[in-house]
Design an enzyme around this catalytic site. Structure first.
Site, PDB file in Angstrom:
ATOM      1  CG  ASN A 269      -1.750   1.246   1.333  1.00 56.27           C
ATOM      2  OD1 ASN A 269      -1.848   2.012   0.375  1.00 56.27           O
ATOM      3  ND2 ASN A 269      -2.361   1.476   2.491  1.00 56.27           N
TER       4      ASN A 269
ATOM      5  CE  LYS B  29      -0.075   3.254   4.761  1.00 56.68           C
ATOM      6  NZ  LYS B  29       0.047   3.343   6.198  1.00 56.68           N
TER       7      LYS B  29
ATOM      8  CG  HIS C 136      -5.579   2.061   5.376  1.00 55.42           C
ATOM      9  ND1 HIS C 136      -5.112   3.022   6.247  1.00 55.42           N
ATOM     10  CD2 HIS C 136      -4.570   1.165   5.220  1.00 55.42           C
ATOM     11  CE1 HIS C 136      -3.859   2.717   6.579  1.00 55.42           C
ATOM     12  NE2 HIS C 136      -3.513   1.588   5.976  1.00 55.42           N
TER      13      HIS C 136
ATOM     14  CD  GLU D 287      -2.692   5.673   6.702  1.00 58.70           C
ATOM     15  OE1 GLU D 287      -2.715   5.689   5.457  1.00 58.70           O
ATOM     16  OE2 GLU D 287      -1.753   5.154   7.353  1.00 58.70           O
TER      17      GLU D 287
ATOM     18  CD  GLU E 293      -3.133  -2.199   7.714  1.00 61.02           C
ATOM     19  OE1 GLU E 293      -2.068  -2.440   7.166  1.00 61.02           O
ATOM     20  OE2 GLU E 293      -3.760  -1.143   7.550  1.00 61.02           O
TER      21      GLU E 293
ATOM     22  N   GLY F 231       2.964   2.519  10.709  1.00 64.56           N
ATOM     23  CA  GLY F 231       3.914   3.600  10.478  1.00 64.56           C
ATOM     24  C   GLY F 231       4.662   4.039  11.719  1.00 64.56           C
TER      25      GLY F 231
ATOM     26  CB  SER G 264       5.759  -1.507  11.984  1.00 67.76           C
ATOM     27  OG  SER G 264       5.396  -0.155  12.201  1.00 67.76           O
TER      28      SER G 264
HETATM   29  O1  LIG Z   1      -1.527  -0.308   4.657  1.00 70.25           O
HETATM   30  C1  LIG Z   1      -0.484  -0.474   5.264  1.00 70.25           C
HETATM   31  C2  LIG Z   1      -0.414  -0.225   6.681  1.00 70.25           C
HETATM   32  O2  LIG Z   1      -1.024   0.949   7.037  1.00 70.25           O
HETATM   33  C3  LIG Z   1       0.923  -0.451   7.298  1.00 70.25           C
HETATM   34  O3  LIG Z   1       1.788   0.649   7.100  1.00 70.25           O
HETATM   35  P1  LIG Z   1       3.310   0.513   7.603  1.00 70.25           P
HETATM   36  O4  LIG Z   1       3.828  -0.773   7.045  1.00 70.25           O
HETATM   37  O5  LIG Z   1       4.004   1.721   7.062  1.00 70.25           O
HETATM   38  O6  LIG Z   1       3.249   0.473   9.098  1.00 70.25           O
END
Ligand SMILES: O=C[C@H](O)COP(=O)(O)O
Length: 255
Positions: A10, A12, A98, A100, A170, A176, A216
């Site tokens: 992803n 983002k 998601h 976010e 998640e 993140g 993460s």
């Molecule tokens: O969609 C992915 C997740 O929000 C995980 O993000 P991350 O791997 O940067 O923690």
């Protein structure tokens, strides 16, 4: 039950078309002549989907995803993109719900459910994200939150829809932040989510559905997380922005 792991990048709001091209060239050079016992998915921003389709369209090892879609078909919804429009890019998947989108853009369980149903109308496969905040976990609300997200978000899906749906668990506090859920915390949550699917759709569907972990995930922790019996791949943000790091996660995490 053997479930094929699925690793999804992803991106983002990262990588426009030119950076997408750079990533694709790098990633394709690393995966050529290789096969993987896993599904690989990349979810670029909307504006990079055409470039991603150009680069990965003929690569059977890689499927593409959008990061969101509208709950409507068409009309006066400025800034929105419908599932039907996405289908024209030969996408296979769409990430929905998601954290976010939930936290920053106010998406409710009901909105996410409407998007899930729209995605299914055009045979897009939802990567349906759920997960609790730290406050909810520390307040003893983990199970209540996951139960609500699953029961409303997946409402009215058919058995066929379910086979084409991937759940991404998640924990919001791990996204993140560099803080990963321990393998034990992740496994417990995944087993609970699978039990919720069994309650709602039956044991057979629950045994088949793939549940990814996200938060993460890195090359160094992928193997331990993916060794858990109810974890069937990963949804990766930051560590999937670089071809070698994404590939290392796929290789280390494939069981
Ligand atoms: O969609 C992915 C997740 O929000 C995980 O993000 P991350 O791997 O940067 O923690």
């Amino acid at each position: 039950m053997i479930r094929k792991p699925i690793f999804a990048a992803n991106w983002k709001m990262n990588k426009g078309p030119s950076e997408t091209e750079d990533f694709a060239d790098g990633f394709l050079s690393k995966i050529q002549h290789k096969t993987f016992p896993a599904d690989i998915v990349i979810a670029p921003p909307f504006v990079s989907l055409a470039k991603a389709a150009e680069k990965f369209g003929n690569v059977s090892a890689v499927a593409l995803a959008a990061q969101n879609c509208s709950e409507h078909n068409s009309g006066a919804y400025t800034g929105e993109v419908s599932a039907m429009m996405l289908k024209e890019f030969y996408l296979h998947y769409v990430i929905l719900g998601h954290s976010e989108r939930r936290a920053i853009y106010g998406e409710t369980d009901e909105t996410i459910n409407a998007k899930m149903l729209k995605a299914r109308e055009v045979n897009l496969r939802p990567i349906f994200c759920i997960g609790e905040t730290l406050e909810e976990r520390e307040g003893g609300k983990l199970e209540e939150v996951l139960r609500r997200q699953v029961s409303i978000g997946m409402k009215d899906l058919t058995e066929r829809d379910l086979l084409d749906t991937v759940i991404a668990y998640e924990p919001v506090w791990a996204i993140g932040t560099g803080v990963t859920a321990s393998a034990q915390q992740a496994q417990e949550a995944h087993a609970f989510v699978r039990s919720l699917v069994a309650e709602q759709f039956g044991a057979e569907s629950a045994a088949k559905i793939r549940i990814q972990y996200g938060g993460s995930v890195k090359p160094g922790n992928a193997a331990e997380l993916m060794a858990c019996p109810d974890i069937d791949g990963a949804l990766i943000g930051g560590a999937a922005l670089e071809p070698q790091s994404f590939l290392d996660i796929i290789v280390n995490g494939s069981k």
